[in-house]
Write a protein that holds these residues in place. Structure first.
Motif, PDB file in Angstrom:
ATOM      1  N   GLY A   1       0.816  -1.203   0.000  1.00  0.00           N
ATOM      2  CA  GLY A   1       0.000   0.000   0.000  1.00  0.00           C
ATOM      3  C   GLY A   1       0.850   1.254   0.000  1.00  0.00           C
ATOM      4  O   GLY A   1       0.566   2.223  -0.718  1.00  0.00           O
ATOM      5  N   ALA A   2       1.911   1.239   0.797  1.00  0.00           N
ATOM      6  CA  ALA A   2       2.805   2.399   0.856  1.00  0.00           C
ATOM      7  C   ALA A   2       3.485   2.623  -0.492  1.00  0.00           C
ATOM      8  O   ALA A   2       3.589   3.767  -0.965  1.00  0.00           O
ATOM      9  N   ALA A   3       3.944   1.555  -1.113  1.00  0.00           N
ATOM     10  CA  ALA A   3       4.629   1.667  -2.412  1.00  0.00           C
ATOM     11  C   ALA A   3       3.682   2.169  -3.494  1.00  0.00           C
ATOM     12  O   ALA A   3       4.063   2.973  -4.353  1.00  0.00           O
ATOM     13  N   ALA A   4       2.417   1.686  -3.461  1.00  0.00           N
ATOM     14  CA  ALA A   4       1.433   2.117  -4.466  1.00  0.00           C
ATOM     15  C   ALA A   4       1.143   3.610  -4.316  1.00  0.00           C
ATOM     16  O   ALA A   4       1.077   4.340  -5.316  1.00  0.00           O
ATOM     17  N   LEU A   5       0.986   4.079  -3.075  1.00  0.00           N
ATOM     18  CA  LEU A   5       0.711   5.499  -2.837  1.00  0.00           C
ATOM     19  C   LEU A   5       1.897   6.356  -3.267  1.00  0.00           C
ATOM     20  O   LEU A   5       1.716   7.418  -3.895  1.00  0.00           O
ATOM     21  N   ASN A   6       3.103   5.921  -2.953  1.00  0.00           N
ATOM     22  CA  ASN A   6       4.298   6.675  -3.354  1.00  0.00           C
ATOM     23  C   ASN A   6       4.418   6.747  -4.872  1.00  0.00           C
ATOM     24  O   ASN A   6       4.798   7.787  -5.426  1.00  0.00           O
ATOM     25  N   ALA A   7       4.079   5.646  -5.542  1.00  0.00           N
ATOM     26  CA  ALA A   7       4.144   5.636  -7.008  1.00  0.00           C
ATOM     27  C   ALA A   7       3.126   6.601  -7.591  1.00  0.00           C
ATOM     28  O   ALA A   7       3.431   7.375  -8.516  1.00  0.00           O
ATOM     29  N   ALA A   8       1.908   6.591  -7.047  1.00  0.00           N
ATOM     30  CA  ALA A   8       0.853   7.482  -7.541  1.00  0.00           C
ATOM     31  C   ALA A   8       1.237   8.947  -7.332  1.00  0.00           C
ATOM     32  O   ALA A   8       0.916   9.809  -8.154  1.00  0.00           O
ATOM     33  N   ALA A   9       1.934   9.225  -6.223  1.00  0.00           N
ATOM     34  CA  ALA A   9       2.324  10.604  -5.933  1.00  0.00           C
ATOM     35  C   ALA A   9       3.286  11.161  -6.982  1.00  0.00           C
ATOM     36  O   ALA A   9       3.328  12.378  -7.205  1.00  0.00           O
ATOM     37  N   THR A  10       4.040  10.285  -7.648  1.00  0.00           N
ATOM     38  CA  THR A  10       4.959  10.750  -8.699  1.00  0.00           C
ATOM     39  C   THR A  10       4.209  11.170  -9.958  1.00  0.00           C
ATOM     40  O   THR A  10       4.805  11.770 -10.855  1.00  0.00           O
ATOM     41  N   GLN A  11       2.916  10.861 -10.020  1.00  0.00           N
ATOM     42  CA  GLN A  11       2.125  11.173 -11.207  1.00  0.00           C
ATOM     43  C   GLN A  11       1.268  12.433 -11.028  1.00  0.00           C
ATOM     44  O   GLN A  11       0.488  12.788 -11.920  1.00  0.00           O
ATOM     45  N   ILE A  12       1.403  13.106  -9.892  1.00  0.00           N
ATOM     46  CA  ILE A  12       0.630  14.324  -9.650  1.00  0.00           C
ATOM     47  C   ILE A  12       0.902  15.340 -10.770  1.00  0.00           C
ATOM     48  O   ILE A  12       2.053  15.568 -11.148  1.00  0.00           O
ATOM     49  N   GLY A  13      -0.190  15.919 -11.282  1.00  0.00           N
ATOM     50  CA  GLY A  13      -0.069  16.899 -12.362  1.00  0.00           C
ATOM     51  C   GLY A  13      -0.313  16.318 -13.742  1.00  0.00           C
ATOM     52  O   GLY A  13      -0.523  17.072 -14.697  1.00  0.00           O
ATOM     53  N   LYS A  14      -0.321  14.980 -13.867  1.00  0.00           N
ATOM     54  CA  LYS A  14      -0.594  14.377 -15.176  1.00  0.00           C
ATOM     55  C   LYS A  14      -2.100  14.381 -15.438  1.00  0.00           C
ATOM     56  O   LYS A  14      -2.897  14.211 -14.520  1.00  0.00           O
ATOM     57  N   PRO A  15      -2.496  14.570 -16.693  1.00  0.00           N
ATOM     58  CA  PRO A  15      -3.915  14.827 -16.983  1.00  0.00           C
ATOM     59  C   PRO A  15      -4.813  13.597 -16.887  1.00  0.00           C
ATOM     60  O   PRO A  15      -4.372  12.468 -17.110  1.00  0.00           O
ATOM     61  N   TYR A  16      -6.066  13.880 -16.551  1.00  0.00           N
ATOM     62  CA  TYR A  16      -7.113  12.861 -16.637  1.00  0.00           C
ATOM     63  C   TYR A  16      -7.484  12.699 -18.109  1.00  0.00           C
ATOM     64  O   TYR A  16      -7.792  13.668 -18.799  1.00  0.00           O
ATOM     65  N   VAL A  17      -7.454  11.468 -18.582  1.00  0.00           N
ATOM     66  CA  VAL A  17      -7.894  11.146 -19.937  1.00  0.00           C
ATOM     67  C   VAL A  17      -8.703   9.861 -19.861  1.00  0.00           C
ATOM     68  O   VAL A  17      -8.262   8.875 -19.256  1.00  0.00           O
ATOM     69  N   ARG A  18      -9.877   9.879 -20.455  1.00  0.00           N
ATOM     70  CA  ARG A  18     -10.725   8.674 -20.448  1.00  0.00           C
ATOM     71  C   ARG A  18      -9.969   7.498 -21.043  1.00  0.00           C
ATOM     72  O   ARG A  18      -9.407   7.579 -22.118  1.00  0.00           O
TER      73      ARG A  18
END
Length: 345
Positions: A232-249
């Motif tokens: 869980g910690a690794a998944a959250l840390n990985a997601a945090a590196t993607q902050i700012g990337k756009p939402y695309v369907r």
């Protein structure tokens, strides 16, 4: 002495113009009285959020159908390859029987039972057990192999045909969902266009302030809340590196994401494979309540139409909706919380 001249009659054209002007004025007045008032910024945002939620529901269904289509295409390709191999094997078996018949012919004529086989359906032929007595053991074995291979081939062809029909239905469903999504997003954009430039700028600034506040709250909560597992910690840390990337369907990374695409990608970086859409991600682990949430847990909202990663201190890291990017946001502003899911890998 009083004048006896007749009063001057009004000009016909002037009367027409005055009448038309008066009519138009009355019509405009009535139109203004009946026109719906322009919705406020908050009303527009509420309706736009509703359209985005509906678009996300359709997007989940679209992603599920897309995943099914890809699976069917792989299965159909496998079946077609298998049918081609089995047809080749059947042809070899028939060639062997033909060679056997030729040898019998050269040695004194084809056995009547073999001749019957070569001109009839082997399934029907072998069902007549009385003919087996006149065949050699080698011939019987060859005929049984042909019969089994034909039955196997027919079954595989029927399965391939069924999957092809399923694929056609899935592609039709994809087209419908795509149209539905585009319709919802178009309605949302039209509503946003009713706002002034200043109102739209104000909405964007409010979202930015909310995101900065959420980020600060995550930082404050890091010392108090720890993940329930290393995954869980690794998944959250990985997601945090993607902050700012756009939402695309349909986005699954690494350049863009939709909500479940982000969570799937994040857990993949942690070494855990989870399924593609929210409807199946809900089954990736035990369900937990809000008070039990730990950083890295999956959190579901709006009748499981939306998913994100719990980031601690009441905040979620997620890909919100079209026009936004991956960000932190307070759980209280995302929608109706359903439950959390703890992925154990």
């Amino acid at each position: 002495m009083a004048s006896h001249r007749r009063p001057r009659q009004p000009n016909r054209a002037r009367v027409t113009v005055l009448t038309a002007t008066a009519t138009a004025a009355v019509a405009l007045s009535a139109q203004g009285a009946n026109a719906a008032p322009k919705p406020s910024k908050s009303e527009v945002k509420a309706q736009v959020d509703k359209y985005y939620a509906e678009a996300e529901r359709a997007t989940n269904q679209y992603d599920g159908a897309k995943e099914k289509q890809q699976k069917l295409e792989k299965e159909i390709s496998r079946l077609q390859d298998k049918v081609a191999r089995e047809q080749g094997e059947l042809n070899e078996l028939r060639t062997g029987l033909g060679a056997m018949a030729s040898e019998q012919y050269r040695s004194g004529g084809i056995d009547a039972s073999v001749q019957l086989f070569l001109s009839a359906d082997p399934d029907d032929y072998l069902d007549k057990a009385s003919t087996l007595d006149s065949l050699s053991e080698q011939q019987v074995e060859s005929l049984k192999k042909v019969q089994a291979k034909q039955r196997e081939l027919a079954q595989e062809r029927a399965e391939a045909a069924e999957k092809l029909a399923d694929l056609a239905e899935t592609r039709t469903e994809l087209g419908k969902k795509k149209t539905e999504i585009q319709g919802k997003l178009s309605k949302a954009q039209k509503l946003l266009n009713t706002l002034t430039t200043a109102e739209r700028r104000q909405m964007a600034e409010e979202e930015q302030r909310a995101s900065r506040s959420a980020t600060a709250r995550v930082e404050l909560g890091k010392e108090k809340e720890v993940a329930a597992s290393g995954i869980g910690a690794a998944a959250l840390n990985a997601a945090a590196t993607q902050i700012g990337k756009p939402y695309v369907r349909g986005g699954t990374g690494p350049n863009s994401y939709d909500c479940s695409g982000l969570t799937q990608w994040a857990y993949a970086q942690a070494g855990a494979h989870i399924s593609r859409v929210t409807y199946t991600q809900v089954n990736e682990g035990p369900h937990i309540g809000m008070s039990q949430l730990k950083p890295g847990d999956l959190v579901f909202f709006n009748n499981t139409e939306h998913v994100g990663l719990y980031a601690g201190n009441g905040q979620v890291l997620h890909a919100p909706y079209p026009g936004t990017s991956v960000r932190y946001e307070s759980m209280s502003t995302i929608g109706s919380f359903q439950f959390g899911v703890r992925v154990n890998g």
